[in-house]
Design an enzyme around this catalytic site. Structure first.
Site, PDB file in Angstrom:
ATOM      1  N   GLU A 259      -7.098  12.595  22.419  1.00  0.00           N
ATOM      2  CA  GLU A 259      -5.730  12.264  22.014  1.00  0.00           C
ATOM      3  C   GLU A 259      -4.818  11.825  23.161  1.00  0.00           C
ATOM      4  O   GLU A 259      -3.872  12.542  23.537  1.00  0.00           O
ATOM      5  CB  GLU A 259      -5.115  13.454  21.267  1.00  0.00           C
TER       6      GLU A 259
ATOM      7  N   GLU B 271     -11.944  15.597  14.785  1.00  0.00           N
ATOM      8  CA  GLU B 271     -11.055  16.698  14.396  1.00  0.00           C
ATOM      9  C   GLU B 271     -10.450  16.385  13.041  1.00  0.00           C
ATOM     10  O   GLU B 271     -10.068  15.240  12.775  1.00  0.00           O
ATOM     11  CB  GLU B 271      -9.894  16.898  15.389  1.00  0.00           C
TER      12      GLU B 271
HETATM   13  C1  BGC Z   1      -5.617  18.695  19.291  1.00  0.00           C
HETATM   14  C2  BGC Z   1      -5.996  20.149  19.229  1.00  0.00           C
HETATM   15  C3  BGC Z   1      -4.999  20.896  18.366  1.00  0.00           C
HETATM   16  C4  BGC Z   1      -5.059  20.334  16.974  1.00  0.00           C
HETATM   17  C5  BGC Z   1      -4.122  20.975  15.978  1.00  0.00           C
HETATM   18  C6  BGC Z   1      -5.059  18.132  18.026  1.00  0.00           C
HETATM   19  O1  BGC Z   1      -3.824  17.544  18.305  1.00  0.00           O
HETATM   20  O2  BGC Z   1      -6.658  17.936  19.815  1.00  0.00           O
HETATM   21  O3  BGC Z   1      -6.076  20.641  20.524  1.00  0.00           O
HETATM   22  O4  BGC Z   1      -5.219  22.266  18.350  1.00  0.00           O
HETATM   23  O5  BGC Z   1      -4.766  18.954  16.988  1.00  0.00           O
HETATM   24  O6  BGC Z   1      -2.804  20.765  16.323  1.00  0.00           O
END
Ligand code: BGC
Length: 450
Positions: free
Chosen positions: A167, A353
């Site tokens: 990110e 993610e």
């Molecule tokens: C990040 C994580 C974070 C997740 C939830 C992403 O922005 O890579 O480190 O915990 O989102 O906010």
């Protein structure tokens, strides 16, 4: 009998975490301080004064985490390596104890049949580099490439899936414009120059990876959100383009070697433009093997000058939200995967993610997180639609294996499939854990008619 969606035979089901959010042991084995240690020490910067000194204690308890992953049945684990454990001052001498720790950990993963997906930068810049200007200083780019090279050499044959940056939007915008993340700077030009340096560091690392002939694949993991305009009024349409475009700022140049023009023109109105050296855009667009996509949602936006950094507002039309108020927009994932495929071709994509935070509670030893199951189910279904439409999605790694240190929100957000009691470190698999376990075993999803 509801609709059934099947996934490709070799589809990679996994889970994600990052070093700083789970490891704890910040003083162990010669680790140097990072920018997040510095930010956490400033009163008022982290929710309730929380810090990551213990987190999930995974630096010590990693075997327990791996046993949980084995029980879950995942094929892959996305984790990150803490740069200040490998180079305590960012460059200079390698710290062998840090390298050894990750070797033990990666070997254990592999013994358990779990493929390591390694992120090199999940926001842990060594403080010593920040003291010399951090990502605003082009020297940091070269320090990062040296760190990456050390990792490639040490882990050749042990790790075959690499990601340079997690990110870059967050590092640049949250860290250098909105001041919410470390290092807590608030300046448009800094943010855009940092963005450029992150992209150059990414490209040089990919280049080095090829030169060294490392076995395996390399990509990166930007975050993207899907935005729709509130109305068809031109200013709302422009607002939605900006909302989307600021994330695409970190994607388009990697595939095309050009910054998106409309966004560049708008950024100029804020006085921001990257200083680009000759050859930079070729470096940035060095071919990657896969795109990691972090997807959390999207929303409806309308033009509103001065309201936020993009001169727009998010409109609450009553869609579902997480307990932190983030808008849930599963169809955005389908639209995003199609958009990426139309724009850049059938690039291999891993969802690196995707997840949601709720204020989960333990009752009679169990955590009934039905809302998380619904979130996962709806997003995974949209991936099925995208695959059927031609998107080359290779895997899905949910955020997160377990509840952890959620940056400026401290321990107030629970994203895990496993509940963590931060007082005792007890780990309790939630209902979503068992739901995901079953999905992985079957490799297909049955959507109940509602
Ligand atoms: C990040 C994580 C974070 C997740 C939830 C992403 O922005 O890579 O480190 O915990 O989102 O906010």
């Amino acid at each position: 009998m509801g609709t059934i969606i099947s996934y490709p035979k070799d589809f990679v089901w996994g889970v994600s975490t990052s070093a700083y959010q789970i490891e704890g042991s910040l003083d162990r084995d010669g680790r140097g301080p990072s920018i997040w240690d510095t930010l956490s020490a400033i009163p008022g910067r982290i929710h309730e004064g929380d810090d990551a000194s213990v987190a999930c204690d995974s630096y010590v308890r990693y075997e327990e985490d791996i046993a949980l992953m084995k029980e879950l049945g995942v094929k892959a684990y996305r984790f990150s390596v803490s740069w200040p454990r490998i180079y305590p001052t960012g460059d200079g001498e390698v710290n062998p104890a840090g390298v050894e720790h990750y070797k033990r950990f990666v070997r254990k993963l592999r013994e358990n049949g779990i493929e390591p997906f390694c992120t090199l930068y999940h926001w842990e810049l060594p403080q010593a580099l920040q003291d010399r200007g951090g990502w605003e200083n082009r020297e940091t780019v070269h320090a990062f490439v040296r760190f990456a090279e050390t990792m490639f050499r040490e882990f050749d044959g042990l790790i075959e899936k690499w990601m340079t940056f997690n990110e870059p939007w967050c590092t640049a915008i949250n860290g250098h414009l909105l001041g919410r993340h470390a290092p807590g700077i608030m300046n448009w030009q800094s943010a855009i120059q940092v963005s450029h340096h992150l992209l150059v560091a990414h490209g040089l690392t990919v280049r080095r990876f090829r030169e060294l002939g490392v076995a395996g694949e390399i990509g990166y993991a930007p975050d993207m959100y899907w935005y729709e305009p509130f109305s068809r009024k031109p200013e709302d349409v422009e607002a939605a383009k900006r909302a989307f475009g600021i994330y695409n700022w970190y994607v388009e140049p990697v595939f095309t070697g050009r910054y998106p023009e409309e966004m560049a023109a708008w950024l100029k109105t804020k006085g921001a433009a990257p200083v680009v050296e000759p050859g930079d855009m070729e470096i940035i667009s060095e071919k990657i093997d896969f795109l990691g996509l972090n997807f959390y949602g999207g929303n409806i936006v309308r033009h509103k000058p001065g309201n936020n950094y993009l001169d727009l507002e998010h409109v609450d039309l009553g869609y579902d939200k997480s307990d932190k108020g983030w808008f849930i927009f599963p169809e955005g994932l389908y639209l995003m995967l199609n958009w990426l495929t139309d724009r850049f071709g059938q690039i291999p994509i891993y969802i690196t993610e995707n997840g949601v935070s709720y204020n989960d509670v333990v009752e009679d030893g169990r955590v009934q997180d039905q809302k998380r199951i619904k979130f996962l189910e709806s997003h995974i279904a949209e991936i099925g639609r995208a695959i059927e439409s031609g998107a080359n999605v290779k895997g899905y790694l949910t955020w997160s294996l377990m509840d952890n240190f959620e940056w400026a929100f401290g321990y107030s957000c629970r994203f895990g499939l496993v509940y963590v009691d931060f007082r005792t470190q007890a780990r309790i698999p939630k209902e979503s854990f068992y739901w995901y376990q079953k999905l992985i075993r079957k490799n297909w999803l049955q959507l109940e008619s509602r």
